[in-house]
Design a protein around this motif. Sequence first.
Motif, PDB file in Angstrom:
ATOM      1  N   THR A 165     -11.577 -13.132  10.153  1.00 36.63           N
ATOM      2  CA  THR A 165     -11.741 -14.310   9.297  1.00 36.63           C
ATOM      3  C   THR A 165     -10.586 -14.409   8.296  1.00 36.63           C
ATOM      4  OG1 THR A 165     -12.939 -13.006   7.678  1.00 36.63           O
ATOM      5  CG2 THR A 165     -14.260 -14.105   9.373  1.00 36.63           C
ATOM      6  N   ALA A 166     -10.486 -15.575   7.670  1.00 34.23           N
ATOM      7  CA  ALA A 166      -9.406 -15.798   6.703  1.00 34.23           C
ATOM      8  C   ALA A 166      -9.592 -14.960   5.449  1.00 34.23           C
ATOM      9  CB  ALA A 166      -9.345 -17.281   6.339  1.00 34.23           C
ATOM     10  N   ASP A 167     -10.845 -14.608   5.139  1.00 36.67           N
ATOM     11  CA  ASP A 167     -11.047 -13.819   3.925  1.00 36.67           C
ATOM     12  C   ASP A 167     -11.001 -12.315   4.186  1.00 36.67           C
ATOM     13  OD1 ASP A 167     -13.398 -13.722   5.299  1.00 36.67           O
ATOM     14  OD2 ASP A 167     -14.675 -14.427   3.652  1.00 36.67           O
ATOM     15  N   SER A 168     -10.491 -11.922   5.336  1.00 37.70           N
ATOM     16  CA  SER A 168     -10.251 -10.495   5.572  1.00 37.70           C
ATOM     17  C   SER A 168      -9.152 -10.041   4.614  1.00 37.70           C
ATOM     18  CB  SER A 168      -9.784 -10.273   7.013  1.00 37.70           C
ATOM     19  OG  SER A 168     -10.823 -10.604   7.900  1.00 37.70           O
ATOM     20  N   GLY A 169      -9.188  -8.784   4.222  1.00 35.73           N
ATOM     21  CA  GLY A 169      -8.191  -8.368   3.233  1.00 35.73           C
ATOM     22  C   GLY A 169      -7.939  -6.878   3.203  1.00 35.73           C
ATOM     23  N   VAL A 170      -7.021  -6.517   2.315  1.00 38.62           N
ATOM     24  CA  VAL A 170      -6.644  -5.118   2.149  1.00 38.62           C
ATOM     25  C   VAL A 170      -7.094  -4.653   0.768  1.00 38.62           C
ATOM     26  CG1 VAL A 170      -4.727  -3.490   2.125  1.00 38.62           C
ATOM     27  CG2 VAL A 170      -4.605  -5.506   3.594  1.00 38.62           C
ATOM     28  N   TYR A 171      -7.715  -3.492   0.712  1.00 33.24           N
ATOM     29  CA  TYR A 171      -8.213  -2.943  -0.557  1.00 33.24           C
ATOM     30  C   TYR A 171      -7.487  -1.647  -0.865  1.00 33.24           C
ATOM     31  CZ  TYR A 171     -11.566  -6.593  -0.154  1.00 33.24           C
ATOM     32  OH  TYR A 171     -12.105  -7.834  -0.059  1.00 33.24           O
ATOM     33  N   PHE A 172      -6.558  -1.721  -1.795  1.00 32.85           N
ATOM     34  CA  PHE A 172      -5.816  -0.535  -2.199  1.00 32.85           C
ATOM     35  C   PHE A 172      -6.618   0.193  -3.270  1.00 32.85           C
ATOM     36  CE2 PHE A 172      -2.547  -3.613  -0.908  1.00 32.85           C
ATOM     37  CZ  PHE A 172      -1.825  -2.854   0.000  1.00 32.85           C
ATOM     38  N   VAL A 173      -6.837   1.485  -3.068  1.00 27.03           N
ATOM     39  CA  VAL A 173      -7.551   2.265  -4.084  1.00 27.03           C
ATOM     40  C   VAL A 173      -6.544   3.173  -4.770  1.00 27.03           C
ATOM     41  CG1 VAL A 173      -9.428   3.876  -4.521  1.00 27.03           C
ATOM     42  CG2 VAL A 173      -9.589   2.259  -2.608  1.00 27.03           C
ATOM     43  N   ASP A 174      -6.291   2.915  -6.040  1.00 22.90           N
ATOM     44  CA  ASP A 174      -5.355   3.770  -6.779  1.00 22.90           C
ATOM     45  C   ASP A 174      -6.114   4.980  -7.310  1.00 22.90           C
ATOM     46  OD1 ASP A 174      -3.432   4.949  -8.249  1.00 22.90           O
ATOM     47  OD2 ASP A 174      -3.474   3.492  -9.885  1.00 22.90           O
ATOM     48  N   ASP A 175      -5.782   6.142  -6.761  1.00 24.60           N
ATOM     49  CA  ASP A 175      -6.502   7.363  -7.099  1.00 24.60           C
ATOM     50  C   ASP A 175      -5.837   8.065  -8.285  1.00 24.60           C
ATOM     51  OD1 ASP A 175      -8.226   9.489  -7.003  1.00 24.60           O
ATOM     52  OD2 ASP A 175      -7.259  10.465  -5.298  1.00 24.60           O
ATOM     53  N   GLY A 176      -5.798   7.385  -9.404  1.00 21.56           N
ATOM     54  CA  GLY A 176      -5.244   7.994 -10.618  1.00 21.56           C
ATOM     55  C   GLY A 176      -3.772   8.336 -10.520  1.00 21.56           C
ATOM     56  N   SER A 177      -2.992   7.444  -9.940  1.00 22.44           N
ATOM     57  CA  SER A 177      -1.558   7.706  -9.787  1.00 22.44           C
ATOM     58  C   SER A 177      -0.867   7.756 -11.145  1.00 22.44           C
ATOM     59  CB  SER A 177      -0.907   6.595  -8.963  1.00 22.44           C
ATOM     60  OG  SER A 177      -1.460   6.561  -7.684  1.00 22.44           O
ATOM     61  N   GLY A 178       0.183   8.556 -11.211  1.00 18.47           N
ATOM     62  CA  GLY A 178       0.953   8.623 -12.442  1.00 18.47           C
ATOM     63  C   GLY A 178       2.223   7.790 -12.363  1.00 18.47           C
ATOM     64  N   ASP A 179       2.478   7.192 -11.254  1.00 19.29           N
ATOM     65  CA  ASP A 179       3.710   6.404 -11.111  1.00 19.29           C
ATOM     66  C   ASP A 179       3.382   4.903 -11.157  1.00 19.29           C
ATOM     67  OD1 ASP A 179       2.487   5.927  -8.737  1.00 19.29           O
ATOM     68  OD2 ASP A 179       4.105   6.642  -7.454  1.00 19.29           O
ATOM     69  N   ARG A 180       4.203   4.075 -10.564  1.00 20.38           N
ATOM     70  CA  ARG A 180       4.008   2.629 -10.678  1.00 20.38           C
ATOM     71  C   ARG A 180       3.049   2.068  -9.620  1.00 20.38           C
ATOM     72  NH1 ARG A 180       8.623   1.208  -9.033  1.00 20.38           N
ATOM     73  NH2 ARG A 180       8.247  -1.015  -9.217  1.00 20.38           N
ATOM     74  N   THR A 181       2.304   2.919  -8.958  1.00 25.59           N
ATOM     75  CA  THR A 181       1.429   2.454  -7.877  1.00 25.59           C
ATOM     76  C   THR A 181       0.509   1.316  -8.320  1.00 25.59           C
ATOM     77  OG1 THR A 181       1.474   4.605  -6.790  1.00 25.59           O
ATOM     78  CG2 THR A 181      -0.389   3.196  -6.271  1.00 25.59           C
ATOM     79  N   TRP A 182      -0.169   1.487  -9.464  1.00 19.04           N
ATOM     80  CA  TRP A 182      -1.123   0.446  -9.873  1.00 19.04           C
ATOM     81  C   TRP A 182      -0.416  -0.860 -10.217  1.00 19.04           C
ATOM     82  CZ3 TRP A 182      -5.637  -1.142  -8.938  1.00 19.04           C
ATOM     83  CH2 TRP A 182      -6.240  -2.134  -9.725  1.00 19.04           C
ATOM     84  N   ALA A 183       0.732  -0.743 -10.892  1.00 19.22           N
ATOM     85  CA  ALA A 183       1.497  -1.955 -11.236  1.00 19.22           C
ATOM     86  C   ALA A 183       1.857  -2.710  -9.954  1.00 19.22           C
ATOM     87  CB  ALA A 183       2.754  -1.577 -12.010  1.00 19.22           C
ATOM     88  N   LEU A 184       2.252  -1.971  -8.927  1.00 19.75           N
ATOM     89  CA  LEU A 184       2.603  -2.611  -7.653  1.00 19.75           C
ATOM     90  C   LEU A 184       1.376  -3.273  -7.030  1.00 19.75           C
ATOM     91  CD1 LEU A 184       4.965   0.044  -6.018  1.00 19.75           C
ATOM     92  CD2 LEU A 184       5.583  -2.205  -6.915  1.00 19.75           C
ATOM     93  N   ILE A 185       0.243  -2.590  -7.090  1.00 25.90           N
ATOM     94  CA  ILE A 185      -0.986  -3.136  -6.507  1.00 25.90           C
ATOM     95  C   ILE A 185      -1.370  -4.431  -7.227  1.00 25.90           C
ATOM     96  CG2 ILE A 185      -3.465  -2.744  -6.179  1.00 25.90           C
ATOM     97  CD1 ILE A 185      -2.813   0.237  -5.780  1.00 25.90           C
ATOM     98  N   GLU A 186      -1.260  -4.407  -8.548  1.00 22.17           N
ATOM     99  CA  GLU A 186      -1.578  -5.621  -9.318  1.00 22.17           C
ATOM    100  C   GLU A 186      -0.671  -6.772  -8.923  1.00 22.17           C
ATOM    101  OE1 GLU A 186      -1.311  -4.159 -13.395  1.00 22.17           O
ATOM    102  OE2 GLU A 186      -3.365  -4.860 -13.675  1.00 22.17           O
ATOM    103  N   ARG A 187       0.590  -6.437  -8.749  1.00 26.72           N
ATOM    104  CA  ARG A 187       1.527  -7.492  -8.374  1.00 26.72           C
ATOM    105  C   ARG A 187       1.196  -8.044  -6.986  1.00 26.72           C
ATOM    106  NH1 ARG A 187       7.482  -5.849  -7.762  1.00 26.72           N
ATOM    107  NH2 ARG A 187       7.181  -4.922  -9.814  1.00 26.72           N
ATOM    108  N   LEU A 188       0.846  -7.138  -6.072  1.00 29.64           N
ATOM    109  CA  LEU A 188       0.474  -7.576  -4.716  1.00 29.64           C
ATOM    110  C   LEU A 188      -0.748  -8.489  -4.776  1.00 29.64           C
ATOM    111  CD1 LEU A 188       0.899  -4.227  -2.771  1.00 29.64           C
ATOM    112  CD2 LEU A 188       2.134  -6.356  -2.286  1.00 29.64           C
ATOM    113  N   ALA A 189      -1.730  -8.092  -5.604  1.00 31.34           N
ATOM    114  CA  ALA A 189      -2.971  -8.874  -5.687  1.00 31.34           C
ATOM    115  C   ALA A 189      -2.699 -10.252  -6.268  1.00 31.34           C
ATOM    116  CB  ALA A 189      -3.996  -8.127  -6.531  1.00 31.34           C
TER     117      ALA A 189
END
Length: 344
Positions: free
Chosen positions: A43-67
């Motif tokens: 379906t069109a509402d299929s998606g990707v769910y990134f789980v940030d497991d307490g990263s200390g680098d820019r992982t969450w910032a990147l995920i936010e930007r992707l979202a």
Amino acid sequence: MNAHALVRLSIVIPCFNEEEVLPETARRMGALLTDLRRRGEVTADSGVYFVDDGSGDRTWALIERLARSDLRFHGIKLSRNCGHQNALLAGLLDAPGDAVVSIDADLQDDPEAIRGMLAAHREGADVVYGVRRSRDKDTLFKRGTARAYYRLLAMFGVEVVPDHADYRLLSRRAVEALRDFGESNLFLRGIVPRLGFSSATVSYDRAVRFAGESKYPLRRMLAFAIQGVTSFSATPLRIITLLGLLVSVASFAGSGWVLWSRLVQGNAIPGWASTVLAIFLIGGMQLLALGVIGEYVGKIYMETKHRPRYLIDRLAVSEPVAPAASLPQSLNTTSLLPRKNRTL
Ligand code: UDP
Ligand code: MG
């Protein structure tokens, strides 16, 4: 399952310090979803769910930007590093969809195998295991230890799918069944076969890590391996009992022999060395046995606390996803809601 039914697919990706691979992983997953959508499989509402497991680098910032940039990308930020298995669980239990695929962030598992998983799911499989076709990309050490480990698990009666890690598809009903497994010592590879339901396997070639470093150094791998045994089998405890029995029988026989030579034959048994050796041997065995028992007691201790296995700090959601009513934010905004366990 209806062969023509569109599947709402969620892809769950645990990420711990994965800034180096994340953009490429997102690009590959996005392209795959686009293609599956075009073929009328998801379906069109299929998606990707990134789980940030307490990263200390820019992982969450990147995920936010992707979202923010793509409606199909979503983020779940855990409050701290909870470990791969718990991060996976957070994604599996919180992602919506008829089918949820879990895959590592580092592109070692070929995303193209998801097509085969979907096909098997359409044929009725509730669980589809991604199984590595060969281990030729592994070091000799890893290959040897893996083989020995599978043999050990089989010996202890732990049912796992060989050469399958955590790359798999679970149907909605399999995920809901998984929700009822409350253990905090999580070893998903052992739990999933226990769910039962109909299953299938899809083979794929495992590549080397696309970028970045493995988050599983030898120490963590060993801990994980022990977890696999002690979470599913009490056989090590039984081995201790058997060993104790064996040593006791042998000592009884030994005592008989000592008495017989002393009383009947009149010889004193010489042997300071044998006495001391026996003390050390038994002492060592007792400590080992205590250690093994301690492992299990420690597990009971952790389990009785019923601590939450993960806490969610915030979400990056591109759209209100099911259940639609539960989230206040409007379409296409990234929300940053502090929260405890709530469904996305
Ligand atoms: N990972 C995680 N939390 C951790 C360790 C790892 O979420 O504490 C994630 C990691 O980002 C990756 C996956 O788990 O997506 C597998 O880790 P890795 O590739 O480092 O393990 P390996 O393939 O070397 O066994
Ligand atoms: Mg990896």
